[in-house]
Design a protein around this motif. Structure first.
Motif, mmCIF file in Angstrom:
data_model
loop_
_atom_site.group_PDB
_atom_site.id
_atom_site.type_symbol
_atom_site.label_atom_id
_atom_site.label_comp_id
_atom_site.label_asym_id
_atom_site.label_seq_id
_atom_site.Cartn_x
_atom_site.Cartn_y
_atom_site.Cartn_z
ATOM 1 N N ASP A 10 0.817 -1.206 0.000
ATOM 2 C CA ASP A 10 0.000 0.000 0.000
ATOM 3 C C ASP A 10 0.856 1.264 0.000
ATOM 4 O OD1 ASP A 10 -2.726 1.159 0.115
ATOM 5 O OD2 ASP A 10 -1.958 1.992 1.993
ATOM 6 N N SER A 11 2.015 1.187 0.623
ATOM 7 C CA SER A 11 2.905 2.357 0.672
ATOM 8 C C SER A 11 3.510 2.694 -0.693
ATOM 9 C CB SER A 11 4.018 2.132 1.694
ATOM 10 O OG SER A 11 4.776 0.985 1.353
ATOM 11 N N ASP A 12 3.311 1.841 -1.703
ATOM 12 C CA ASP A 12 3.827 2.080 -3.054
ATOM 13 C C ASP A 12 2.945 3.008 -3.880
ATOM 14 O OD1 ASP A 12 5.992 0.297 -2.758
ATOM 15 O OD2 ASP A 12 4.803 -1.402 -3.493
ATOM 16 N N ALA A 13 1.713 3.254 -3.455
ATOM 17 C CA ALA A 13 0.738 3.930 -4.313
ATOM 18 C C ALA A 13 1.233 5.271 -4.849
ATOM 19 C CB ALA A 13 -0.592 4.098 -3.574
ATOM 20 N N GLU A 14 1.780 6.111 -4.004
ATOM 21 C CA GLU A 14 2.268 7.425 -4.457
ATOM 22 C C GLU A 14 3.418 7.273 -5.452
ATOM 23 O OE1 GLU A 14 1.006 10.372 -3.968
ATOM 24 O OE2 GLU A 14 -0.468 9.860 -2.441
ATOM 25 N N ALA A 15 4.326 6.359 -5.158
ATOM 26 C CA ALA A 15 5.477 6.150 -6.047
ATOM 27 C C ALA A 15 5.028 5.612 -7.404
ATOM 28 C CB ALA A 15 6.484 5.200 -5.402
ATOM 29 N N LEU A 16 4.042 4.715 -7.416
ATOM 30 C CA LEU A 16 3.563 4.189 -8.693
ATOM 31 C C LEU A 16 2.892 5.276 -9.515
ATOM 32 C CD1 LEU A 16 2.184 0.639 -7.848
ATOM 33 C CD2 LEU A 16 4.502 1.348 -8.447
ATOM 34 N N ALA A 17 2.151 6.155 -8.856
ATOM 35 C CA ALA A 17 1.542 7.286 -9.569
ATOM 36 C C ALA A 17 2.639 8.145 -10.192
ATOM 37 C CB ALA A 17 0.665 8.097 -8.626
ATOM 38 N N SER A 18 3.730 8.353 -9.475
ATOM 39 C CA SER A 18 4.849 9.136 -10.002
ATOM 40 C C SER A 18 5.531 8.427 -11.165
ATOM 41 C CB SER A 18 5.869 9.416 -8.898
ATOM 42 O OG SER A 18 5.320 10.268 -7.929
ATOM 43 N N VAL A 19 5.716 7.112 -11.055
ATOM 44 C CA VAL A 19 6.318 6.336 -12.141
ATOM 45 C C VAL A 19 5.455 6.452 -13.394
ATOM 46 C CG1 VAL A 19 6.803 3.977 -12.957
ATOM 47 C CG2 VAL A 19 7.610 4.706 -10.704
ATOM 48 N N ARG A 43 -5.934 10.569 -17.857
ATOM 49 C CA ARG A 43 -6.603 9.315 -17.492
ATOM 50 C C ARG A 43 -5.956 8.640 -16.286
ATOM 51 N NH1 ARG A 43 -8.299 5.851 -22.542
ATOM 52 N NH2 ARG A 43 -9.410 4.877 -20.847
ATOM 53 N N HIS A 44 -4.977 9.247 -15.695
ATOM 54 C CA HIS A 44 -4.267 8.652 -14.560
ATOM 55 C C HIS A 44 -4.357 9.583 -13.361
ATOM 56 C CE1 HIS A 44 -2.809 5.261 -16.836
ATOM 57 N NE2 HIS A 44 -2.740 6.109 -17.851
ATOM 58 N N PRO A 45 -5.372 9.367 -12.523
ATOM 59 C CA PRO A 45 -5.708 10.315 -11.470
ATOM 60 C C PRO A 45 -4.798 10.338 -10.249
ATOM 61 C CG PRO A 45 -7.169 8.436 -11.368
ATOM 62 C CD PRO A 45 -6.309 8.248 -12.586
ATOM 63 N N GLY A 46 -3.930 9.368 -10.060
ATOM 64 C CA GLY A 46 -3.040 9.417 -8.912
ATOM 65 C C GLY A 46 -3.089 8.172 -8.047
ATOM 66 N N ALA A 47 -2.571 8.286 -6.838
ATOM 67 C CA ALA A 47 -2.352 7.149 -5.946
ATOM 68 C C ALA A 47 -3.625 6.378 -5.600
ATOM 69 C CB ALA A 47 -1.661 7.629 -4.673
ATOM 70 N N ALA A 48 -4.743 7.057 -5.470
ATOM 71 C CA ALA A 48 -5.984 6.381 -5.090
ATOM 72 C C ALA A 48 -6.348 5.277 -6.087
ATOM 73 C CB ALA A 48 -7.116 7.391 -4.980
ATOM 74 N N LEU A 49 -5.964 5.462 -7.339
ATOM 75 C CA LEU A 49 -6.255 4.470 -8.368
ATOM 76 C C LEU A 49 -5.695 3.097 -7.992
ATOM 77 C CD1 LEU A 49 -6.974 3.762 -11.480
ATOM 78 C CD2 LEU A 49 -4.544 4.151 -11.807
ATOM 79 N N TYR A 50 -4.470 3.048 -7.501
ATOM 80 C CA TYR A 50 -3.821 1.764 -7.204
ATOM 81 C C TYR A 50 -4.496 1.083 -6.020
ATOM 82 C CZ TYR A 50 -0.650 3.918 -10.392
ATOM 83 O OH TYR A 50 -0.144 4.535 -11.507
ATOM 84 N N ARG A 51 -4.820 1.857 -5.002
ATOM 85 C CA ARG A 51 -5.509 1.283 -3.842
ATOM 86 C C ARG A 51 -6.873 0.735 -4.252
ATOM 87 N NH1 ARG A 51 -2.996 6.149 -1.448
ATOM 88 N NH2 ARG A 51 -1.218 5.368 -0.257
#
Length: 158
Positions: A10-19, A43-51
């Motif tokens: 879960d702690s990866d979400a912000e980093a994945l949005a940045s990648v 089309r890529h809204p940010g960290a919430a998408l991954y969660r």
């Protein structure tokens, strides 16, 4: 530099949005216009998408650097749809995309998924082809009125 492939945390979400954003902004212009890159980014809204995607059953494979920081990832849905394959521009041409695709294939085989499929950009298509995917059609569509395209691709899992 040594890399490892590991499961999403879960702690990866912000980093994945940045990648994802770095890949689209940094690599996208090699094959797409500025306007196309801008709508792709939208089309890529940010960290919430991954969660949200993980809570809905998606599996994310993360390529991490020596400090365990995410530098690339692949997002696989339960039906075999590989929805994301993004690589930070500073970490391209190191085999990460192929390693992520191989990991997704092994996961699919282990979980009884018999077919993987995706919509690959012009930039990702060569990696998918090298991993055994076959292009089935060029997909022409619009995002907010901007014409763009990608490639429907698939791979049988034995």
């Amino acid at each position: 530099m040594a890399y490892s492939i590991r499961p999403y945390q879960d702690s990866d979400a912000e980093a994945l949005a940045s990648v994802c954003r770095a890949a689209i902004k940094g690599i996208g212009p090699e094959a797409y216009s500025d306007e196309q890159v801008d709508v792709w980014l939208s089309r890529h809204p940010g960290a919430a998408l991954y969660r949200e995607r993980v809570s809905n059953g998606a599996t994310i494979f993360v390529a991490a650097d020596e400090d365990d920081a995410p530098v690339a990832y692949a997002l696989l849905e339960p039906d075999g749809h590989l929805d994301h394959l993004y690589n930070d521009p500073a970490h391209t041409r190191k085999g990460l995309a192929l390693n992520l695709l191989a990991t997704a294939s092994l996961f699919a085989k282990h979980h009884g998924i018999t077919r993987l499929y995706t919509e690959a950009s012009d930039l990702a298509r060569p990696s998918f082809e090298e991993a055994g995917y076959v292009a089935t059609e060029k997909r022409e569509f619009e995002i907010d009125g901007v014409p763009i395209h990608n490639w429907a691709m698939e791979k049988a899992i034995d």
